[in-house]
Design a protein around this motif. Structure first.
Motif, PDB file in Angstrom:
ATOM      1  N   GLU A  89       0.828  -1.200   0.000  1.00  0.00           N
ATOM      2  CA  GLU A  89       0.000   0.000   0.000  1.00  0.00           C
ATOM      3  C   GLU A  89       0.868   1.258   0.000  1.00  0.00           C
ATOM      4  OE1 GLU A  89      -2.675  -0.291   3.277  1.00  0.00           O
ATOM      5  OE2 GLU A  89      -3.805  -1.966   2.394  1.00  0.00           O
ATOM      6  N   TYR A  90       1.980   1.209   0.708  1.00  0.00           N
ATOM      7  CA  TYR A  90       2.905   2.347   0.740  1.00  0.00           C
ATOM      8  C   TYR A  90       3.489   2.613  -0.642  1.00  0.00           C
ATOM      9  CZ  TYR A  90       7.115   5.033   1.962  1.00  0.00           C
ATOM     10  OH  TYR A  90       8.106   5.978   2.021  1.00  0.00           O
ATOM     11  N   LEU A  91       3.832   1.540  -1.359  1.00  0.00           N
ATOM     12  CA  LEU A  91       4.401   1.694  -2.693  1.00  0.00           C
ATOM     13  C   LEU A  91       3.388   2.261  -3.668  1.00  0.00           C
ATOM     14  CD1 LEU A  91       6.348  -1.677  -2.921  1.00  0.00           C
ATOM     15  CD2 LEU A  91       7.357   0.596  -2.752  1.00  0.00           C
ATOM     16  N   GLY A  92       2.132   1.860  -3.515  1.00  0.00           N
ATOM     17  CA  GLY A  92       1.092   2.365  -4.395  1.00  0.00           C
ATOM     18  C   GLY A  92       0.919   1.536  -5.656  1.00  0.00           C
ATOM     19  N   ALA A  93      -0.133   1.841  -6.396  1.00  0.00           N
ATOM     20  CA  ALA A  93      -0.525   1.028  -7.545  1.00  0.00           C
ATOM     21  C   ALA A  93       0.502   1.041  -8.672  1.00  0.00           C
ATOM     22  CB  ALA A  93      -1.882   1.505  -8.069  1.00  0.00           C
ATOM     23  N   ARG A  94       1.291   2.105  -8.804  1.00  0.00           N
ATOM     24  CA  ARG A  94       2.272   2.182  -9.896  1.00  0.00           C
ATOM     25  C   ARG A  94       3.509   1.349  -9.602  1.00  0.00           C
ATOM     26  NH1 ARG A  94       4.936   6.587 -10.965  1.00  0.00           N
ATOM     27  NH2 ARG A  94       5.133   6.280 -13.209  1.00  0.00           N
ATOM     28  N   LEU A  95       4.012   1.440  -8.355  1.00  0.00           N
ATOM     29  CA  LEU A  95       5.297   0.819  -8.037  1.00  0.00           C
ATOM     30  C   LEU A  95       5.178  -0.605  -7.488  1.00  0.00           C
ATOM     31  CD1 LEU A  95       7.091   3.897  -6.445  1.00  0.00           C
ATOM     32  CD2 LEU A  95       7.600   2.845  -8.655  1.00  0.00           C
ATOM     33  N   ALA A  96       4.072  -0.916  -6.806  1.00  0.00           N
ATOM     34  CA  ALA A  96       3.941  -2.234  -6.184  1.00  0.00           C
ATOM     35  C   ALA A  96       4.113  -3.393  -7.171  1.00  0.00           C
ATOM     36  CB  ALA A  96       2.606  -2.346  -5.453  1.00  0.00           C
ATOM     37  N   PRO A  97       3.555  -3.314  -8.388  1.00  0.00           N
ATOM     38  CA  PRO A  97       3.694  -4.448  -9.313  1.00  0.00           C
ATOM     39  C   PRO A  97       5.124  -4.753  -9.736  1.00  0.00           C
ATOM     40  CG  PRO A  97       1.862  -3.042  -9.982  1.00  0.00           C
ATOM     41  CD  PRO A  97       2.610  -2.292  -8.923  1.00  0.00           C
ATOM     42  N   ILE A  98       6.028  -3.757  -9.654  1.00  0.00           N
ATOM     43  CA  ILE A  98       7.413  -4.029 -10.054  1.00  0.00           C
ATOM     44  C   ILE A  98       8.341  -4.234  -8.855  1.00  0.00           C
ATOM     45  CG2 ILE A  98       7.233  -2.858 -12.274  1.00  0.00           C
ATOM     46  CD1 ILE A  98       8.581  -0.458 -11.075  1.00  0.00           C
ATOM     47  N   VAL A  99       7.904  -3.837  -7.653  1.00  0.00           N
ATOM     48  CA  VAL A  99       8.743  -3.982  -6.457  1.00  0.00           C
ATOM     49  C   VAL A  99       8.362  -5.215  -5.645  1.00  0.00           C
ATOM     50  CG1 VAL A  99       9.426  -2.927  -4.272  1.00  0.00           C
ATOM     51  CG2 VAL A  99       9.200  -1.505  -6.318  1.00  0.00           C
ATOM     52  N   MET A 100       7.075  -5.433  -5.426  1.00  0.00           N
ATOM     53  CA  MET A 100       6.655  -6.517  -4.542  1.00  0.00           C
ATOM     54  C   MET A 100       7.111  -7.903  -5.001  1.00  0.00           C
ATOM     55  SD  MET A 100       5.472  -4.996  -1.971  1.00  0.00           S
ATOM     56  CE  MET A 100       5.116  -6.545  -1.105  1.00  0.00           C
ATOM     57  N   PRO A 101       7.148  -8.211  -6.323  1.00  0.00           N
ATOM     58  CA  PRO A 101       7.626  -9.537  -6.727  1.00  0.00           C
ATOM     59  C   PRO A 101       9.036  -9.856  -6.249  1.00  0.00           C
ATOM     60  CG  PRO A 101       6.468  -8.516  -8.541  1.00  0.00           C
ATOM     61  CD  PRO A 101       6.610  -7.461  -7.479  1.00  0.00           C
ATOM     62  N   VAL A 102       9.863  -8.825  -6.058  1.00  0.00           N
ATOM     63  CA  VAL A 102      11.221  -9.061  -5.550  1.00  0.00           C
ATOM     64  C   VAL A 102      11.145  -9.561  -4.100  1.00  0.00           C
ATOM     65  CG1 VAL A 102      13.485  -8.051  -5.154  1.00  0.00           C
ATOM     66  CG2 VAL A 102      12.084  -7.238  -7.068  1.00  0.00           C
ATOM     67  N   TYR A 103      10.295  -8.939  -3.292  1.00  0.00           N
ATOM     68  CA  TYR A 103      10.120  -9.378  -1.916  1.00  0.00           C
ATOM     69  C   TYR A 103       9.500 -10.773  -1.872  1.00  0.00           C
ATOM     70  CZ  TYR A 103      11.228  -4.722  -0.096  1.00  0.00           C
ATOM     71  OH  TYR A 103      11.869  -3.554   0.243  1.00  0.00           O
ATOM     72  N   TYR A 104       8.522 -11.037  -2.724  1.00  0.00           N
ATOM     73  CA  TYR A 104       7.874 -12.351  -2.734  1.00  0.00           C
ATOM     74  C   TYR A 104       8.860 -13.449  -3.114  1.00  0.00           C
ATOM     75  CZ  TYR A 104       3.514  -9.618  -2.736  1.00  0.00           C
ATOM     76  OH  TYR A 104       2.505  -8.752  -2.430  1.00  0.00           O
ATOM     77  N   GLU A 105       9.751 -13.160  -4.057  1.00  0.00           N
ATOM     78  CA  GLU A 105      10.750 -14.158  -4.463  1.00  0.00           C
ATOM     79  C   GLU A 105      11.734 -14.416  -3.330  1.00  0.00           C
ATOM     80  OE1 GLU A 105      12.207 -16.782  -7.565  1.00  0.00           O
ATOM     81  OE2 GLU A 105      10.340 -15.666  -7.247  1.00  0.00           O
ATOM     82  N   CYS A 106      12.142 -13.355  -2.639  1.00  0.00           N
ATOM     83  CA  CYS A 106      13.027 -13.501  -1.478  1.00  0.00           C
ATOM     84  C   CYS A 106      12.376 -14.399  -0.419  1.00  0.00           C
ATOM     85  CB  CYS A 106      13.334 -12.117  -0.903  1.00  0.00           C
ATOM     86  SG  CYS A 106      14.286 -12.103   0.637  1.00  0.00           S
ATOM     87  N   ILE A 107      11.084 -14.198  -0.179  1.00  0.00           N
ATOM     88  CA  ILE A 107      10.355 -14.988   0.814  1.00  0.00           C
ATOM     89  C   ILE A 107      10.222 -16.440   0.362  1.00  0.00           C
ATOM     90  CG2 ILE A 107       8.106 -15.291   1.924  1.00  0.00           C
ATOM     91  CD1 ILE A 107       7.858 -12.167   1.762  1.00  0.00           C
ATOM     92  N   ALA A 108       9.845 -16.635  -0.884  1.00  0.00           N
ATOM     93  CA  ALA A 108       9.632 -17.986  -1.396  1.00  0.00           C
ATOM     94  C   ALA A 108      10.927 -18.791  -1.447  1.00  0.00           C
ATOM     95  CB  ALA A 108       9.006 -17.918  -2.792  1.00  0.00           C
ATOM     96  N   ARG A 109      12.019 -18.153  -1.852  1.00  0.00           N
ATOM     97  CA  ARG A 109      13.301 -18.849  -1.986  1.00  0.00           C
ATOM     98  C   ARG A 109      14.071 -18.898  -0.677  1.00  0.00           C
ATOM     99  NH1 ARG A 109      15.409 -18.700  -7.199  1.00  0.00           N
ATOM    100  NH2 ARG A 109      17.137 -19.893  -6.289  1.00  0.00           N
ATOM    101  N   ARG A 110      13.699 -18.046   0.274  1.00  0.00           N
ATOM    102  CA  ARG A 110      14.399 -17.976   1.578  1.00  0.00           C
ATOM    103  C   ARG A 110      15.880 -17.663   1.392  1.00  0.00           C
ATOM    104  NH1 ARG A 110      11.438 -21.956   5.458  1.00  0.00           N
ATOM    105  NH2 ARG A 110      13.430 -21.995   6.498  1.00  0.00           N
TER     106      ARG A 110
END
Length: 200
Positions: A89-110
Motif C-alpha cells: 500500500e505504501y508503494l502504491g498502484a504504480r510501483l507495487a507491481p514491479i517492487v513486490m515480486p522481488v520481496y515475494y521471491e526472497c520470501i519464497a526462496r528464503r
C-alpha cells in the motif's frame, strides 16, 4: 518476473556486501535462515538511513509485509514515512507491481535478493537504485526482511526527494537476482584460490 542466479560478488556496494557477509556467516552455520536478533553487523548505525525493516505475514497469499521502520533516505525518496503501513500500500498502484515480486521471491526462496533499477530524478539525471533484501526467520519460513537501499548516480549529485514518485517514468530494471551460490562467507585477503572459508 525472471530472476538470475547469482553469487555474493554480484553486490556492488561495499557496505551492502558487508551486510550480506554478516548474513552469510550466520546462514552458513546450519544452512538455515538466521534469527534477526543475531544480526549485528559492524557499524550498523551508519547504515540505518538506508535500511528498512519489515515483518512478514506468510499466512496470507501473497504474503503481507509491514514496514516496522524506514530509513530517512527511503522516506525522502518516496516522499513520506511508511512506518506501520503495509509495504504494497505504501508503494502504491504504480510501483507495487514491479517492487513486490522481488520481496515475494526472497520470501519464497528464503535467500537474499539483489536488484538494480535505473530511475530519473526530477532533473532527468539517471540514478541507479540498488536493493539488497535479507531474509530472517523466528519460526517456519521468512518472518522478517531487512532491505538495504542505495542510490548512486554517475552524474554525481542528484535529487533524492520524491525520487521514486517524482517522474512519469517507472524504474527500469537492469538486474534481478537471487543470491543462491557460494552461500558462505569468504575471509578477505587470504589465499587467492579461496580455499580458506569462515563458518563462524
Amino acid at each position: 518476473m525472471e530472476f538470475e542466479s547469482a553469487q555474493p560478488s554480484v553486490v556492488k556496494s561495499i557496505k551492502q556486501r558487508d551486510l550480506l557477509n554478516t548474513w552469510l556467516r550466520l546462514y552458513a552455520r546450519n544452512q538455515s535462515l538466521p534469527h534477526i536478533d543475531e544480526y549485528q553487523p559492524e557499524r550498523i548505525e551508519e547504515e540505518q538511513p538506508d535500511l528498512v525493516y519489515c515483518t512478514v505475514d506468510a499466512r496470507q497469499q501473497p504474503p503481507r509485509l509491514t514496514i516496522q521502520s524506514d530509513g530517512t533516505r527511503m522516506s525522502s525518496a518516496y516522499g513520506s514515512s511508511g512506518k506501520g503501513r503495509y509495504l504494497d500500500e505504501y508503494l502504491g498502484a504504480r510501483l507495487a507491481p514491479i517492487v513486490m515480486p522481488v520481496y515475494y521471491e526472497c520470501i519464497a526462496r528464503r535467500l537474499p535478493a539483489y536488484t538494480i533499477a535505473n530511475i530519473d530524478d526530477v532533473y532527468g539525471r539517471i540514478v541507479a537504485y540498488e536493493r539488497l533484501l535479507l531474509p530472517f526467520s523466528e519460526s517456519d519460513g521468512v518472518t522478517h526482511i531487512i532491505a538495504s537501499l542505495k542510490t548512486i548516480s554517475e552524474d554525481g549529485g542528484f535529487e533524492i526527494r520524491n525520487l521514486m514518485r517524482g517522474s512519469d517514468q517507472l524504474p527500469i530494471p537492469k538486474l534481478r537476482t537471487i543470491i543462491d551460490r557460494e552461500l558462505f562467507h569468504r575471509v578477505p585477503g587470504r589465499i587467492p584460490s579461496g580455499d580458506v572459508l569462515e563458518f563462524g
